[in-house]
Design a protein around this motif. Sequence first.
Motif, short mmCIF file in Angstrom:
data_model
loop_
_atom_site.label_atom_id
_atom_site.label_comp_id
_atom_site.label_asym_id
_atom_site.label_seq_id
_atom_site.Cartn_x
_atom_site.Cartn_y
_atom_site.Cartn_z
N VAL A 186 -15.81 6.03 8.32
CA VAL A 186 -14.51 6.52 7.87
C VAL A 186 -13.42 5.77 8.64
O VAL A 186 -13.52 5.63 9.86
CB VAL A 186 -14.36 8.04 8.17
CG1 VAL A 186 -12.98 8.53 7.78
CG2 VAL A 186 -15.43 8.82 7.43
N GLU A 192 -11.15 10.80 3.71
CA GLU A 192 -12.08 11.11 2.62
C GLU A 192 -12.06 12.60 2.32
O GLU A 192 -12.06 13.43 3.23
CB GLU A 192 -13.48 10.64 3.02
CG GLU A 192 -13.45 9.18 3.49
CD GLU A 192 -14.80 8.51 3.64
OE1 GLU A 192 -15.83 9.16 3.33
OE2 GLU A 192 -14.82 7.34 4.08
N ARG A 240 -21.30 7.92 7.43
CA ARG A 240 -19.84 8.03 7.34
C ARG A 240 -19.27 8.64 8.63
O ARG A 240 -18.15 8.30 9.03
CB ARG A 240 -19.42 8.88 6.13
CG ARG A 240 -20.07 8.39 4.83
CD ARG A 240 -19.15 8.32 3.67
NE ARG A 240 -17.98 7.48 3.85
CZ ARG A 240 -17.95 6.15 3.82
NH1 ARG A 240 -19.08 5.48 3.66
NH2 ARG A 240 -16.83 5.48 3.95
#
Length: 379
Positions: A186, A192, A240
């Motif tokens: 990220v 996100e 992520r």
Amino acid sequence: MSADSCDVLIVGGGPAGSTCARALKQAGLDVLIMDKAVFPRDKVCAGWITPQVVQELSLDLGDYARGRVLQPIDSFITGMGEQANAEVSYQKVVSYGIRRCEFDHYLLERSGARLRLGEAWKSMEWQGGRWLVNGEVSAALVIGAGGHFCPVARHLGAHLGKEERAISAQEIEFEMTDSQAAQCAVTGVRPELYFCEDLKGYGWCFRKGNYLNVGLGREGNHRLAEHVQTFARSLAAQGRIPPDLPGKFKGHAYLLYAHGNRPVIGDGIMIIGDAAGLAYTQSGEGIRPAIESGLMAATNVLAASGDYRRERLVQYETALRARFGERGEAPALSVLPAKLRLALARALMRTQWFARNVILDRWFLHSQLPALNLSRSAT
Ligand SMILES: Cc1cc2nc3c(=O)[nH]c(=O)nc-3n(C[C@H](O)[C@H](O)[C@H](O)COP(=O)(O)OP(=O)(O)OC[C@H]3O[C@@H](n4cnc5c(N)ncnc54)[C@H](O)[C@@H]3O)c2cc1C
């Protein structure tokens, strides 16, 4: 002991309270803020603010960024479940990430109000045309800005938590080590957002400089911790976010505007921010409505010229309605069966067009709604 006397006592020094205090102080009123916490204090929040917030606060970003985290945001990833569906890039800064411990402290200090920190509201009695709070503070007007569980809102008749349909959320925010940062796909400029399959909430991962904020909020608190853990595990499995999140997720609840129904004015009382249940219904963004309500309340207070009977504070209630609309949910495609509506919504939300034009532009960035300009607004 003689009471500490002021024109206006604001209970709660979050964005709603400090913004209202600053506007009143600038107009020459003697304003006192009482908060049960000592600042800087943490507030469970993702810390996303839009440019309209920067404008409404007249925030000097250069000054703010000195020694504080200010993360520019120019794009987003949106998804469903734990699956990314769309990447939307704006090629310019459309939002900022801040840390609430820094942001709230900055605004509180900047307000210029007198502060009574580390002191919780305990009681308030009407004596000789003024409020006596905690037996120590005398004020002509008390403004409740104590967030979702604001005691002044309760005093005014809100049934906190009982008949209310609140959002429950959990999140964690921490500074990543070098090895955690290396395991985190990220990026700061591109947060996100992942909507739950039943569309009752969404999860997020926000990177602000070296800080990572991961959380999930849903209507009601049924199996919230399970949703949060599944979400975090899945993101970690995809690389992520780092797998070793330190510490526990912290929880908090608050009301969305459509679901709120608390009284906001009484004789010598006003309620602003989360205490009034103002967060945007689709996104849960609450900082902007907190600030706007603080400014609208201040405008009404100044117009009331020291006479704070209920009928003199009605303008504030009217201004809230003019700005945020009627409470209650708009019936969306209600002729269709609920299952079909859900399937349609899910399919739509997976498209790039909907992600950009509806989810981001309308629901999260409110690009159709300019910053509040009180010289032109209903107040
Ligand atoms: C997990 C989560 C994520 C969120 N993410 C975002 C986001 O990214 N962007 C956004 O815009 N909004 C977000 N929100 C909503 C946002 O945090 C709130 O809407 C906002 O903080 C409301 O500001 P406020 O000033 O009304 O209340 P608060 O910020 O809650 O401040 C209330 C203050 O009152 C004080 N207080 C409480 N009780 C008492 C008492 N008895 N006596 C004295 N003082 C008291 C508290 O100590 C506190 O300082 C999020 C909320 C949650 C739960």
